[in-house]
Design a protein around this motif. Structure first.
Motif, PDB file in Angstrom:
ATOM      1  N   ASN A   1       0.830  -1.212   0.000  1.00 60.30           N
ATOM      2  CA  ASN A   1       0.000   0.000   0.000  1.00 60.30           C
ATOM      3  C   ASN A   1       0.861   1.257   0.000  1.00 60.30           C
ATOM      4  O   ASN A   1       0.548   2.241  -0.679  1.00 60.30           O
ATOM      5  CB  ASN A   1      -0.943   0.014   1.202  1.00 60.30           C
ATOM      6  N   GLU A   2       1.959   1.214   0.744  1.00 55.44           N
ATOM      7  CA  GLU A   2       2.888   2.353   0.762  1.00 55.44           C
ATOM      8  C   GLU A   2       3.470   2.593  -0.634  1.00 55.44           C
ATOM      9  O   GLU A   2       3.591   3.738  -1.084  1.00 55.44           O
ATOM     10  CB  GLU A   2       4.003   2.086   1.770  1.00 55.44           C
ATOM     11  N   ALA A   3       3.822   1.506  -1.318  1.00 62.92           N
ATOM     12  CA  ALA A   3       4.357   1.633  -2.684  1.00 62.92           C
ATOM     13  C   ALA A   3       3.303   2.185  -3.629  1.00 62.92           C
ATOM     14  O   ALA A   3       3.592   3.024  -4.486  1.00 62.92           O
ATOM     15  CB  ALA A   3       4.851   0.271  -3.165  1.00 62.92           C
ATOM     16  N   ARG A   4       2.058   1.710  -3.485  1.00 60.17           N
ATOM     17  CA  ARG A   4       0.974   2.222  -4.328  1.00 60.17           C
ATOM     18  C   ARG A   4       0.773   3.716  -4.111  1.00 60.17           C
ATOM     19  O   ARG A   4       0.594   4.487  -5.061  1.00 60.17           O
ATOM     20  CB  ARG A   4      -0.310   1.478  -4.006  1.00 60.17           C
ATOM     21  N   GLU A   5       0.794   4.134  -2.859  1.00 60.96           N
ATOM     22  CA  GLU A   5       0.602   5.543  -2.554  1.00 60.96           C
ATOM     23  C   GLU A   5       1.734   6.389  -3.126  1.00 60.96           C
ATOM     24  O   GLU A   5       1.506   7.488  -3.660  1.00 60.96           O
ATOM     25  CB  GLU A   5       0.509   5.744  -1.039  1.00 60.96           C
ATOM     26  N   ALA A   6       2.969   5.889  -3.068  1.00 65.14           N
ATOM     27  CA  ALA A   6       4.104   6.612  -3.637  1.00 65.14           C
ATOM     28  C   ALA A   6       3.959   6.726  -5.151  1.00 65.14           C
ATOM     29  O   ALA A   6       4.283   7.772  -5.735  1.00 65.14           O
ATOM     30  CB  ALA A   6       5.400   5.902  -3.277  1.00 65.14           C
ATOM     31  N   ALA A   7       3.473   5.671  -5.800  1.00 68.79           N
ATOM     32  CA  ALA A   7       3.245   5.716  -7.246  1.00 68.79           C
ATOM     33  C   ALA A   7       2.153   6.717  -7.589  1.00 68.79           C
ATOM     34  O   ALA A   7       2.249   7.446  -8.588  1.00 68.79           O
ATOM     35  CB  ALA A   7       2.872   4.327  -7.760  1.00 68.79           C
ATOM     36  N   ARG A   8       1.118   6.771  -6.756  1.00 68.85           N
ATOM     37  CA  ARG A   8       0.026   7.738  -6.980  1.00 68.85           C
ATOM     38  C   ARG A   8       0.544   9.164  -6.842  1.00 68.85           C
ATOM     39  O   ARG A   8       0.189  10.045  -7.653  1.00 68.85           O
ATOM     40  CB  ARG A   8      -1.105   7.485  -5.976  1.00 68.85           C
TER      41      ARG A   8
ATOM     42  N   ALA B   1      -1.016   1.354 -11.766  1.00 70.87           N
ATOM     43  CA  ALA B   1      -2.063   0.366 -12.043  1.00 70.87           C
ATOM     44  C   ALA B   1      -1.685  -1.001 -11.486  1.00 70.87           C
ATOM     45  O   ALA B   1      -2.511  -1.688 -10.862  1.00 70.87           O
ATOM     46  CB  ALA B   1      -2.301   0.271 -13.549  1.00 70.87           C
ATOM     47  N   ILE B   2      -0.447  -1.414 -11.696  1.00 71.54           N
ATOM     48  CA  ILE B   2       0.013  -2.715 -11.200  1.00 71.54           C
ATOM     49  C   ILE B   2      -0.003  -2.747  -9.678  1.00 71.54           C
ATOM     50  O   ILE B   2      -0.476  -3.713  -9.056  1.00 71.54           O
ATOM     51  CB  ILE B   2       1.421  -3.021 -11.739  1.00 71.54           C
ATOM     52  N   LEU B   3       0.492  -1.688  -9.051  1.00 65.99           N
ATOM     53  CA  LEU B   3       0.522  -1.644  -7.592  1.00 65.99           C
ATOM     54  C   LEU B   3      -0.885  -1.546  -7.011  1.00 65.99           C
ATOM     55  O   LEU B   3      -1.151  -2.072  -5.924  1.00 65.99           O
ATOM     56  CB  LEU B   3       1.389  -0.474  -7.127  1.00 65.99           C
ATOM     57  N   THR B   4      -1.795  -0.889  -7.729  1.00 68.06           N
ATOM     58  CA  THR B   4      -3.192  -0.833  -7.286  1.00 68.06           C
ATOM     59  C   THR B   4      -3.815  -2.222  -7.323  1.00 68.06           C
ATOM     60  O   THR B   4      -4.512  -2.637  -6.385  1.00 68.06           O
ATOM     61  CB  THR B   4      -3.990   0.138  -8.163  1.00 68.06           C
TER      62      THR B   4
END
Length: 692
Positions: free
Chosen positions: A551-558, A592-595
């Motif tokens: 989730n942390e990685a997804r948020e950083a990508a966002r 998209a992938i991390l989501t």
């Protein structure tokens, strides 16, 4: 003893030259947009990419008398032409001696779960026509004296359905398809990077209308960026997978694929959580997968630390020399990492050991001039002290020889020739390698004709998300050929007429974006964006994935995408225009992938395929000779997740994720000649309802 292969034959199967002359596409008109003059290309079908899948689509479209145009970043270049492995393969349905019927082949294709049943059956049935077509074009697939194609066992294949022309199988496919494209007169637009898909209409009436590309040869004083308008009622996305997403990658450089491009256009994507990782040589040198006989010859695998000290590190993981060597061998047909194979001292424990050594800052090598060193306190290596499946394989191939290089030369001299061609002599030097990202099993969602959720837009090859969690080795080549053929049939049957000329508004928008990104001092540097994306994907979404960090990685990508939206990606020179757009799309694909991965983990998703979801709550722990690897405790896959797919779409500035059940194949017993022939004659077979 097998027949010795003359050097001239080895050369011909290794140094595979592409055609020098192809038809060059010419614009039909020039569009004046303010002070800019933009070339316009009109076609009945536009193919984006010139790899094996895209070329098959183009050839089949041209054979059906459609006016087709191929736009390609670099002619006959990419994963299928420049990268691959010792066991790039096609699949064939054959006799029960070394093959099976279509339903069994379909079952093997989808055995890992998350693959539509109808897609698997289409790929199984279509393999015959795709395979025969390639042979008729001159692909030198090996036969025995009776005319049967020689086959062997590959990863996720317990029957022996694969065949191969050697390490250059996929490049040879590109070669014969390129020659066929030249023969039938397919026109090419080279050095063309498609940066935006064009659509017309709204809602259910929304459809593809073409693309905007940056074309090197179109640069003029009146068009400094080389923008071109490619108008077409049918577009085939065949530009491969997002190889630039990961730092640790075996893709050739500049492989961006079409995933981000499709997401920007609001096209449905699927199975973005599913990838393949495995051992291969380093991208900065000669990227190549080390499967097949590279490891079946059982070289000595070791590491070197910063002081140059050598470490026989696999001896810390396996209990006996026999077990160690046998699992090195099994990497040949169990090449992709699989979480369950890290258990019970399986073959993927090799990959986990390599990962650990790499994390410790050590370089990893395989030496074909030395046998595996023994596990401390155990007997030394012997070709006659191996697990039965390994020994019988070597014995059946007369390969019970004393040194790895002799076994490799005997079983596959092309493997040596390939690296020699790249300036690395395996007979003299150890080979540096590591665990890399190799293939994306997910991608753009398609139906059984390769048709996407956007009317008139198709996806084939690695761009299409037709694979499930696992697939037999070489199934990707087969899928690209099958869907290249099927999308051509569907496009020809649809006979879409071009609508009213479109694209001026989109071109104006693209020009405005380029001007902003060229002038904004706050715009992000391409190198900065690339480094951030690749580091995050390799460290947080590689084959080792910590559940708590997704989730942390997804948020950083966002947040990265928010910064890009606010400030843009700098275009410091007109030559950097295409890269700016491509890295925008890679940033979107990364999120998209991390989501998708975050959604999967949040719903209790466990380890499957090539990704280990590590967690302190995990129920499985890899064991080694020295004890459990508690750091890599992982969650097991839930059975219910095998029966569904995660679909991801970008809409109105946000991602939506939806779990959908798999499409079944349907009742095949209800198909009869007299009853179903009319559907073929009238074209009813092409009328797949949207969303199926």
């Amino acid at each position: 003893m097998p027949t010795a292969i003359p050097q001239a034959i080895l050369e011909s199967l290794t140094n595979v030259a592409m055609p020098h002359h192809v038809a060059e596409a010419q614009p039909q008109q020039m569009l004046t947009l303010g002070e800019y003059h933009i070339p316009v290309y009109d076609s009945e079908a536009l193919v984006v990419g010139s790899g094996a899948a895209g070329l098959r689509a183009a050839v089949e479209l041209k054979r059906r008398r459609l006016n087709v145009l191929v736009a390609t970043q670099t002619l006959f270049w990419g994963t299928s032409a420049c990268s691959g492995s010792d066991k790039q393969t096609l699949h064939t349905a054959s006799t029960s001696f070394r093959g099976d019927d279509f339903t069994r082949l379909a079952g093997a294709l989808g055995a890992g779960g998350a693959m539509d049943g109808d897609t698997a059956y289409v790929e199984a049935v279509g393999s015959v026509e795709a395979f025969i077509g390639l042979k008729s074009m001159g692909l030198p697939l090996p036969e025995d004296r009776y005319g049967a194609v020689l086959r062997y066992q590959t990863d996720h294949d317990e029957v022996g359905r694969a065949t191969s022309c050697g390490p250059r199988t996929s490049r040879l496919m590109v070669k014969v398809l390129a020659e066929e494209a030249a023969l039938v007169g397919v026109p090419f637009l080279d050095h063309a990077t498609v940066i935006r898909l064009l659509t017309t209409g709204e809602g259910e009436a929304r459809r593809i209308s073409g693309a905007i590309a940056v074309v090197k040869g179109a640069k003029t004083a009146e068009n400094p960026w080389g923008l071109c308008l490619l108008r077409s009622p049918a577009v085939v996305l065949a530009s491969g997978g997002p190889g630039e997403l990961f730092r640790d990658s075996v893709y050739p450089k500049r492989c961006f694929g079409a995933l981000g491009l499709a997401l920007e256009a609001g096209i449905d994507t699927v199975n973005l959580t599913e990838h393949q990782f495995g051992i291969g040589t380093r991208r900065d040198e000669f990227p190549w997968n080390l499967s097949g006989t590279y490891v079946q010859s059982m070289p000595y695998i070791y590491s070197l630390d910063a002081e140059g000290q050598e470490h026989n590190f696999l001896a810390r993981y396996y209990r006996t020399t026999r077990e160690l060597a046998s699992n090195i061998f099994r990497k040949g047909y169990q090449w992709p990492i699989h979480a369950t194979r890290t258990l019970d001292f399986g073959s993927s424990l090799v990959d986990l050991a390599i990962y650990n050594e790499s994390q410790a800052g050590r370089a990893i090598y395989m030496d074909f001039n030395r046998n595996p060193l023994p596990v401390p306190g155990d007997e030394p290596f012997s070709v006659r002290n191996l697990d039965d499946d390994v020994y019988q394989y070597l014995r059946n191939n007369d390969a019970c020889l004393e040194q790895p290089i002799d076994r490799l030369r005997h079983m596959n001299p092309l493997a040596i020739e390939l690296y020699k061609h790249q300036g690395h002599d395996l007979t003299q030097q150890p080979l540096a390698f590591n665990v890399n990202h190799q293939h994306m099993n997910g991608g753009i969602a398609v139906d059984i004709w390769g048709h996407t959720s956007l009317e008139g837009c198709y996806a084939v090859g690695e761009a299409a998300g037709t694979h499930g969690v696992t697939r037999p080795g070489g199934a990707a080549l087969n899928a690209g050929q099958v869907f290249g053929l099927r999308c051509a049939k569907h496009i020809a049957a649809a006979a879409r007429a071009a609508g009213e000329p479109q694209g001026e508004a989109e071109l104006a928008s693209v020009i405005a974006q380029i001007q902003r990104d060229s002038a904004n001092p706050e715009a992000l540097e391409i190198e900065q964006v690339r480094a951030e994306i690749q580091q995050r994907m390799s460290d947080r979404a590689g084959f080792i994935c910590e559940a708590d960090s997704v989730n942390e990685a997804r948020e950083a990508a966002r947040q990265l995408n928010q910064r890009i939206a606010a400030s843009g990606i700098a275009i410091t020179h007109p030559n950097r225009t295409a890269f700016s757009f491509q890295w925008r799309q890679m940033a979107l694909a990364s999120e998209a992938i991390l989501t998708a991965l975050h959604t999967y983990v949040a719903e209790g998703g466990g380890s499957r395929g090539a990704r280990m979801i590590c967690s302190s709550q995990g129920d499985a722990i890899p064991q080694t000779r020295e004890g459990p690897l508690t750091r890599f405790r992982f969650l097991s896959e839930k059975p219910e997740h095998k029966a569904q797919q995660l679909h991801v779409r970008w809409q109105s500035g946000t991602f939506s994720v939806e779990a959908r059940p798999l499409r079944p194949c349907g009742d095949l017993t209800a198909l009869y000649f007299e009853k179903n022939w009319p559907d073929y004659l009238t074209g009813e077979i092409y009328k797949t309802p949207r969303g199926e």
